[in-house]
Design an enzyme around this catalytic site. Sequence first.
Site, PDB file in Angstrom:
ATOM      1  N   THR A  98       0.836  -1.210   0.000  1.00  0.00           N
ATOM      2  CA  THR A  98       0.000   0.000   0.000  1.00  0.00           C
ATOM      3  C   THR A  98       0.868   1.256   0.000  1.00  0.00           C
ATOM      4  O   THR A  98       0.553   2.238  -0.688  1.00  0.00           O
ATOM      5  CB  THR A  98      -0.934  -0.008   1.235  1.00  0.00           C
ATOM      6  OG1 THR A  98      -1.687  -1.209   1.201  1.00  0.00           O
ATOM      7  CG2 THR A  98      -1.864   1.192   1.256  1.00  0.00           C
ATOM      8  N   THR A 132      -0.064  -3.573   9.843  1.00  0.00           N
ATOM      9  CA  THR A 132       0.067  -4.995   9.510  1.00  0.00           C
ATOM     10  C   THR A 132       0.439  -5.763  10.764  1.00  0.00           C
ATOM     11  O   THR A 132       1.233  -5.278  11.583  1.00  0.00           O
ATOM     12  CB  THR A 132       1.129  -5.314   8.439  1.00  0.00           C
ATOM     13  OG1 THR A 132       1.349  -6.734   8.425  1.00  0.00           O
ATOM     14  CG2 THR A 132       2.469  -4.656   8.656  1.00  0.00           C
ATOM     15  N   ASP A 155       2.242  -8.183  10.705  1.00  0.00           N
ATOM     16  CA  ASP A 155       3.613  -8.690  10.488  1.00  0.00           C
ATOM     17  C   ASP A 155       4.711  -7.747  10.990  1.00  0.00           C
ATOM     18  O   ASP A 155       5.862  -8.152  11.122  1.00  0.00           O
ATOM     19  CB  ASP A 155       3.853  -8.942   8.999  1.00  0.00           C
ATOM     20  CG  ASP A 155       2.982 -10.064   8.463  1.00  0.00           C
ATOM     21  OD1 ASP A 155       2.480 -10.858   9.282  1.00  0.00           O
ATOM     22  OD2 ASP A 155       2.789 -10.122   7.241  1.00  0.00           O
ATOM     23  N   MET A 214       1.947 -16.199  11.650  1.00  0.00           N
ATOM     24  CA  MET A 214       2.115 -15.524  10.365  1.00  0.00           C
ATOM     25  C   MET A 214       3.467 -14.801  10.269  1.00  0.00           C
ATOM     26  O   MET A 214       4.120 -14.543  11.273  1.00  0.00           O
ATOM     27  CB  MET A 214       0.957 -14.568  10.103  1.00  0.00           C
ATOM     28  CG  MET A 214      -0.272 -15.307   9.597  1.00  0.00           C
ATOM     29  SD  MET A 214      -1.586 -14.179   9.129  1.00  0.00           S
ATOM     30  CE  MET A 214      -2.708 -15.316   8.300  1.00  0.00           C
ATOM     31  N   HIS A 262       5.558 -13.997   6.420  1.00  0.00           N
ATOM     32  CA  HIS A 262       6.190 -14.631   5.263  1.00  0.00           C
ATOM     33  C   HIS A 262       7.673 -14.305   5.186  1.00  0.00           C
ATOM     34  O   HIS A 262       8.505 -15.173   4.956  1.00  0.00           O
ATOM     35  CB  HIS A 262       5.516 -14.150   3.976  1.00  0.00           C
ATOM     36  CG  HIS A 262       4.425 -15.065   3.552  1.00  0.00           C
ATOM     37  ND1 HIS A 262       4.638 -16.387   3.287  1.00  0.00           N
ATOM     38  CD2 HIS A 262       3.101 -14.859   3.378  1.00  0.00           C
ATOM     39  CE1 HIS A 262       3.504 -16.961   2.964  1.00  0.00           C
ATOM     40  NE2 HIS A 262       2.553 -16.062   3.014  1.00  0.00           N
TER      41      HIS A 262
HETATM   42  O1  F6P Z   1      -1.407  -9.394   6.897  1.00  0.00           O
HETATM   43  C1  F6P Z   1      -0.205 -10.024   6.583  1.00  0.00           C
HETATM   44  C2  F6P Z   1      -0.469 -11.444   6.335  1.00  0.00           C
HETATM   45  O2  F6P Z   1      -1.188 -11.840   7.433  1.00  0.00           O
HETATM   46  C3  F6P Z   1       0.683 -12.411   6.141  1.00  0.00           C
HETATM   47  O3  F6P Z   1       1.422 -12.758   7.251  1.00  0.00           O
HETATM   48  C4  F6P Z   1      -0.059 -13.579   5.555  1.00  0.00           C
HETATM   49  O4  F6P Z   1       0.717 -14.557   5.013  1.00  0.00           O
HETATM   50  C5  F6P Z   1      -0.894 -12.864   4.556  1.00  0.00           C
HETATM   51  O5  F6P Z   1      -1.221 -11.626   5.163  1.00  0.00           O
HETATM   52  C6  F6P Z   1      -2.072 -13.611   4.074  1.00  0.00           C
HETATM   53  O6  F6P Z   1      -3.107 -12.776   3.718  1.00  0.00           O
HETATM   54  P1  F6P Z   1      -4.226 -13.048   2.619  1.00  0.00           P
HETATM   55  O7  F6P Z   1      -4.559 -14.497   2.647  1.00  0.00           O
HETATM   56  O8  F6P Z   1      -5.350 -12.171   3.062  1.00  0.00           O
HETATM   57  O9  F6P Z   1      -3.657 -12.650   1.313  1.00  0.00           O
END
Ligand code: F6P
Length: 340
Positions: free
Chosen positions: A113, A133, A135, A177, A179
């Site tokens: 964003t 976020t 994360d 969570m 990535h």
């Molecule tokens: O908001 C971040 C996050 O939670 C990541 O850690 C996660 O892998 C991803 O979004 C998944 O989001 P979505 O399935 O909504 O794309």
Amino acid sequence: MTKRIGILTAGGDCPGLNAAIRGVGKTAILNHGMEVIGFTAGFSGLIWKEYIVLDEAKLSGILTVGGTILGTSREKPFKMEKGEETNEKPALIRKNYLDLKLDCVVCIGGNGTMKTAAQLQKIGINVIGIPKTIDNDVYGTEVTFGFDSAVTIATEAIDRLHTTANSHQRAMVIEVMGHDAGWIALYAGLAGGGDIILIPEIKYNIESVCKAIENRFSMKKPYSIVVIAEGIEHPAHMSASAYIAERIQTLTGIETRDTRLGYVQRGGSPSAMDRILATRYGAYAAELIAKGDYGQMVAIQNGKIGSVPLEKVGGKLSLVDPNDQLIDKARKMGVYFGDE
Ligand code: F6P
């Protein structure tokens, strides 16, 4: 001249989005006499001119509510789809911005964003970014709202795993969570007393992880808690937790179970700290707009609220430093990070 502003929430949701919308809106209306609208479903609302008017009444009663009253999406208006030769979305956004006589669009979101917001500023649309976020990986700020809530939820889950792991003398793998960034695994792992914490920033060796678990069992510690981030290296066809649990059970013979916490981490009411952080961010964004200081992302740096130019943020990530003091302290207390 009364200023008119739009607000949108984009990317994955997190607790605290409504608190931020409220912070921007109430400050803008009550302190600066601005008019406020909210675009629905992230950048889609800006492209297709779908919005609601956010008067003070609409902004009341949402502080504690999870999700986002505006909805969100992963729409990226500058991204060309496969086979597309022209992209009309930025032009549509510009037209809507002018038609609606807006002075600024507040974009609440994560790294993607902020990148889009910087691109909008470049085509002549005034923007302010607010980082969110679970994360905690937005570059340019020390903390994003959503993170504290997610850590709290993950910590409670780890607490609950301790008792059942003890009863059955098992190894428990819990995947949270993250990535690219291991912030949630690191913080929830430490807060929840995890014995082994695996994050994407530190390359692990599975044999060493197994050795650490066996050592614990041989020292009469009847169970082990392994907290992992979803982004650690693992085969693509299975989750990280399923992979690590299978490996531990096969290599050690110790009964192992896996838990994948998933979207629970993103749902529900924001923690008190996230409500405050989102409110501070929102209110500060409105102040920047009042001053006409556009093209900025609000940020916490050295514990103080301020802002950074959006162009310095886009495309970068805030990752855990493997030499972070917290990791060093944890290592000294016997927490194992799986290092090769
Ligand atoms: O908001 C971040 C996050 O939670 C990541 O850690 C996660 O892998 C991803 O979004 C998944 O989001 P979505 O399935 O909504 O794309």
